[in-house]
Write an enzyme that holds these catalytic residues in place. Structure first.
Site: not given
Ligand code: S3P
Length: 486
Positions: A20, A95, A367
């Site tokens: 992240s 994502g 996660d």
């Molecule tokens: C993340 C937020 C989380 C997490 C992803 C990384 C981020 O997702 O599951 O692996 O870096 O902001 P969500 O914001 O959809 O919960």
């Protein structure tokens, strides 16, 4: 790749940089003025997708290595220096790339499209396209999925109530808020990871967290004589960490009471500030350390020393769960690294028992739930996981896949819409099985760890998907003594 019961796991390991934080360092560096240096960058497929997208928008990013770890130099061009890409921006499997990038694109004076792989193209994007549209951007998607085209424009601030505690949604809207006229507010049901707030603030943005009663203060780390008080507001710490035990004293799971919803946090962005380049050192990813914390707790006689693990309280729910299950870990040398708390963790084997996991704790371990489910399956007694519906829209439907794969190992598990009840086998070896992670890196790693508690062994199909977040995972697992075979 096949993994089976091994002798005790021992040794010292530095897990790779936080995913992240690595994504954010590239993105915020690109829209800041000047050259941002990032040490300890996670060179995984997801973060490389982010680099690729920003290179296509004219950002020069140099890669080198120092002491075996990746260093980036990002030549930022300021909030308005990105150029229109000459083709679609490919977010791959990521994502975080997609949703945060969408927020930045909403503020640009050009049109750009984001595409991704099959898994990413199944994930919901209306959670970001709706608020961005409300701010004045023009978005086209395929029924709320990628490909998504964004025509940025003049934005105005909104007050958004997010139904989910999602750092990706919060960060997307906050980034668009940097380009908007007026104030942008994002309220979430409970606090999701706050790396965007901490890092954007360090880059010079005016971003803060407001709690219920309207007290405002820049998210900050305050070092107190006895405790690290990690707080967003003066009189209402989000988390209080005991520097001796490393325990998160304000965690709802302490005492194993059912967690109650606290005041809802609101992220507040005031536009008008330029961002200025930073030197960033990325802490180790607790989500990657999680596999080794679990592995040490599954294999008798194990003792591992994990260095530089990020201890941001919005990410450490796993440690609370481990503790509630009777697991052993000792944090040593708690310190700050680039505005984020970091610690070394000594972890050793313990017999685990079941627990309850739900409420505001869920976003702090979202996660880690696949590997927590594996630990629960090996523990004594029942573990209940609730409030985790979000797992259905991750890289795969993780609730369904965890249940299906645990059953293949001979574990009793019942699926409910927002979680599962796992009947722990009390340390009885798992049955041998072939696991298909469906291209989901976290499932591949969680079930590889399960292999360490199986005499017959567990084979992971298409194990290469671990490269999404942890390319050296199997090499590191072997380095601490796990028996792997091709
Ligand atoms: C993340 C937020 C989380 C997490 C992803 C990384 C981020 O997702 O599951 O692996 O870096 O902001 P969500 O914001 O959809 O919960």
């Amino acid at each position: 790749m096949k993994i089976k019961r091994s002798g005790s796991l021992r040794g010292k390991l530095t897990v790779p940089g936080d995913k992240s934080i690595s994504h954010r360092a590239v993105m915020f560096g690109a829209i800041a003025e000047g050259t941002t240096t990032v040490r300890g960058f996670l060179k995984s497929a997801d973060c490389l997708s982010t680099i690729g997208c920003f290179r296509r928008m004219g950002i020069s990013i140099e890669e080198s290595a120092e002491a075996g770890s990746a260093v980036l130099r990002i030549h930022g061009k300021g909030l308005r220096g990105l150029k229109k890409p000459d083709g679609a921006l490919d977010a791959g499997n990521s994502g975080t790339t997609t949703r945060l990038l969408a927020g930045i694109l909403a503020g640009q004076p050009f049109e750009a499209a984001i595409v991704g792989d099959a898994s990413l193209s199944r994930r919901p994007m209306s959670r970001v396209s709706e608020p961005l549209t409300a701010m004045g951007a023009k978005l086209r998607s395929t029924e709320g999925h990628l490909p998504m085209t964004i025509q940025g424009g003049s934005l105005h601030g909104i007050s958004h109530e997010s139904r989910v505690a999602s750092a990706q949604v919060k960060s997307c809207i906050a980034l668009a808020g940097l380009y908007a006229e007026g104030i942008t507010r994002i309220t979430e049901p409970s606090l999701s990871r706050n790396h965007t707030e901490l890092m954007l603030s360090a880059f010079g943005a005016d971003i803060s967290t407001e709690y219920g009663r309207g007290i405002l203060e820049r998210a900050s780390l305050l070092r107190e004589e006895k405790h690290y008080l990690w707080s967003a507001v003066k009189d209402q710490p989000i988390a209080e960490i005991d520097p001796v035990t490393g325990r998160n004293l304000t965690d709802p799971l302490h005492g194993r009471t059912a967690p109650s919803a606290g005041p809802r946090p609101t992220c507040v962005v005031r536009p008008g500030k330029e961002l200025h380049a930073l030197d960033i050192t990325v802490p180790g990813d607790i989500s990657s350390a999680a596999y080794f914390l679990a592995a040490a707790n599954l294999v008798p006689g194990s003792e591992l020393f994990l260095t530089n693990v990020g201890m941001n309280p919005t990410r450490t729910g796993l440690l609370s769960v481990l503790e509630a299950m009777g697991g052993r870990y000792t944090p040593e040398n708690l310190r700050l690294m680039g505005g984020e708390p970091v610690s070394d963790l000594r972890v050793s084997f313990a017999k685990l028992h079941g627990t309850y996991i739900g409420g505001p704790l869920i976003p702090t371990l979202i996660d880690e739930l696949p590997v927590i489910a594996v630990m629960a399956a090996y523990a004594e007694g029942e573990t209940i996981i609730r409030d985790a519906k979000e797992l259905r829209v991750k890289e795969s439907d993780r609730l369904a896949r965890i249940v299906e794969n645990l059953r293949a190992l001979g574990v009793g598990v019942e699926e409910v819409p927002d979680g599962m009840a796992i009947q722990g086998n009390g340390g009885k070896p798992f049955k041998g099985a072939v696991i298909d992670p469906h291209g989901d890196h976290r499932l591949a790693m969680a079930f590889a760890v399960a292999g360490l508690a199986s005499d017959e062994g567990i084979a992971i199909r298409d194990e290469g998907c671990v490269a999404v977040s942890y390319p050296a995972f199997f090499a590191d697992l072997a380095a601490v003594g796990a028996e792997l075979s091709a």
